[in-house]
Design an enzyme around this catalytic site. Structure first.
Site, mmCIF file in Angstrom:
data_model
loop_
_atom_site.group_PDB
_atom_site.id
_atom_site.type_symbol
_atom_site.label_atom_id
_atom_site.label_comp_id
_atom_site.label_asym_id
_atom_site.label_seq_id
_atom_site.Cartn_x
_atom_site.Cartn_y
_atom_site.Cartn_z
ATOM 1 N N ARG A 1 -46.264 11.165 29.400
ATOM 2 C CA ARG A 1 -45.642 10.122 28.573
ATOM 3 C C ARG A 1 -46.247 10.084 27.173
ATOM 4 O O ARG A 1 -45.623 9.608 26.224
ATOM 5 C CB ARG A 1 -45.699 8.762 29.282
ATOM 6 C CG ARG A 1 -44.720 8.679 30.452
ATOM 7 C CD ARG A 1 -44.855 7.395 31.233
ATOM 8 N NE ARG A 1 -46.158 7.230 31.860
ATOM 9 C CZ ARG A 1 -46.516 7.770 33.031
ATOM 10 N NH1 ARG A 1 -45.652 8.488 33.712
ATOM 11 N NH2 ARG A 1 -47.721 7.579 33.521
ATOM 12 N N GLU B 1 -57.283 7.351 37.798
ATOM 13 C CA GLU B 1 -57.255 6.154 38.639
ATOM 14 C C GLU B 1 -56.791 6.564 40.035
ATOM 15 O O GLU B 1 -57.210 6.009 41.032
ATOM 16 C CB GLU B 1 -56.298 5.127 38.023
ATOM 17 C CG GLU B 1 -56.359 3.757 38.654
ATOM 18 C CD GLU B 1 -55.298 2.825 38.080
ATOM 19 O OE1 GLU B 1 -54.610 3.201 37.123
ATOM 20 O OE2 GLU B 1 -55.165 1.725 38.642
HETATM 21 P P1 AMP Z 1 -57.065 6.910 33.264
HETATM 22 O O1 AMP Z 1 -57.586 8.295 33.160
HETATM 23 O O2 AMP Z 1 -57.525 6.212 34.529
HETATM 24 O O3 AMP Z 1 -57.345 6.088 32.032
HETATM 25 O O4 AMP Z 1 -55.484 7.011 33.449
HETATM 26 C C1 AMP Z 1 -54.661 7.182 32.341
HETATM 27 C C2 AMP Z 1 -53.539 8.151 32.630
HETATM 28 O O5 AMP Z 1 -52.955 7.936 33.906
HETATM 29 C C3 AMP Z 1 -52.434 7.976 31.611
HETATM 30 O O6 AMP Z 1 -51.971 9.272 31.233
HETATM 31 C C4 AMP Z 1 -51.360 7.192 32.326
HETATM 32 O O7 AMP Z 1 -50.083 7.734 32.077
HETATM 33 C C5 AMP Z 1 -51.701 7.283 33.796
HETATM 34 N N1 AMP Z 1 -51.885 5.965 34.437
HETATM 35 C C6 AMP Z 1 -53.030 5.509 34.981
HETATM 36 N N2 AMP Z 1 -52.856 4.304 35.524
HETATM 37 C C7 AMP Z 1 -51.581 3.966 35.302
HETATM 38 C C8 AMP Z 1 -50.788 2.817 35.617
HETATM 39 N N3 AMP Z 1 -51.310 1.764 36.271
HETATM 40 N N4 AMP Z 1 -49.507 2.807 35.210
HETATM 41 C C9 AMP Z 1 -48.977 3.868 34.545
HETATM 42 N N5 AMP Z 1 -49.665 4.982 34.235
HETATM 43 C C10 AMP Z 1 -50.952 5.040 34.609
#
Ligand code: AMP
Length: 175
Positions: A66, A103
Site C-alpha cells: 500500500r 505485527e
Molecule cells: P509494522 O512493521 O508492525 O509497523 O507493520 C507495518 C506494515 O504492516 C505496514 O506495511 C502495514 O501495511 C502492515 N500492517 C501492520 N499492521 C496493520 C494493521 N493493523 N492494519 C493494516 N496494515 C497493517
C-alpha cells in the site's frame, strides 16, 4: 499530533474500516480501501503539506504494497522520483536485503542497490510495531540515502513509541 485539521481527520476516519481477525486472529486490520476510493486526492495533498522541506527531497520511497499506492501518487504530485522497497524475490539483483518482524509474522524487504546517494522520504500506509519502517530505513542507509521523513497515513501509537523518539515520523491519523 495528527497533521490533519480535526474536520478533515473526522472525514478521513469515516472511510477507514476496522476488519477484525484479518489477516490472522487478534489483528484489527485498518482497511483504507474506502478512503482511497473517496478521498485519494485529499490524502495525497495532506501528505504534501507535512512539515518537510520538499525542495531538498529527490525520491519518494514506497514500501510494498500500500506504500506503492500512496508513495507513487505523492511522487507524481510533487514531481519527485519513486523507488520501491519490495518483499523478497520481487526485484532483480543487485539488491540489498533486510529481515524484519511484522505485527503478524516475519519477512524480508529488498531495495535495489543504487550507486548515487539521494535525499528521500519513506511512505507507508500503517505504522504498527515499527519493524517494517526500521528495516526500510536500514536499506536506505545501506544505499547512503539521507532520510528526510517517514510518512504514514495511520500511526497505531498503542503498538509503538517511535514518534516520541523520532522527529522524522509524521502521520495523518493516530489511534
Ligand atoms: P509494522 O512493521 O508492525 O509497523 O507493520 C507495518 C506494515 O504492516 C505496514 O506495511 C502495514 O501495511 C502492515 N500492517 C501492520 N499492521 C496493520 C494493521 N493493523 N492494519 C493494516 N496494515 C497493517
Amino acid at each position: 499530533m495528527s497533521l490533519l485539521h480535526p474536520s478533515n481527520k473526522e472525514e478521513f476516519e469515516k472511510y477507514i474500516l476496522d476488519v477484525e481477525n484479518f489477516p490472522k486472529e487478534n489483528v484489527v486490520f485498518k482497511d483504507i480501501s474506502p478512503l482511497l476510493a473517496n478521498k485519494f486526492t485529499e490524502v495525497v495533498t495532506a501528505f504534501s503539506q507535512a512539515p518537510i522541506d520538499w525542495s531538498g527531497v529527490e525520491h519518494i520511497i514506497g514500501i510494498e504494497s500500500r506504500g506503492f499506492i500512496l508513495g507513487s501518487a505523492l511522487a507524481i504530485h510533487l514531481n519527485k522520483g519513486f523507488i520501491p522497497i519490495r518483499k523478497k524475490g520481487k526485484l532483480p539483483p543487485p539488491v540489498y536485503s533486510q529481515s524484519y518482524q511484522l505485527e503478524y509474522g516475519e519477512d524480508i524487504l529488498e531495495m535495489k542497490e543504487i550507486s548515487s546517494p539521494s535525499s528521500v522520504v519513506l511512505v507507508d500506509d500503517v505504522l504498527a510495531t515499527g519493524g517494517t519502517i526500521q528495516a526500510a530505513a536500514k536499506l536506505c542507509e545501506r544505499n547512503n540515502f539521507s532520510i528526510k521523513a517517514k510518512l504514514f497515513l495511520i500511526n497505531l501509537t498503542f503498538l509503538n513509541q517511535l514518534k516520541e523518539s523520532n522527529p522524522l515520523i509524521h502521520s495523518l491519523i493516530e489511534y
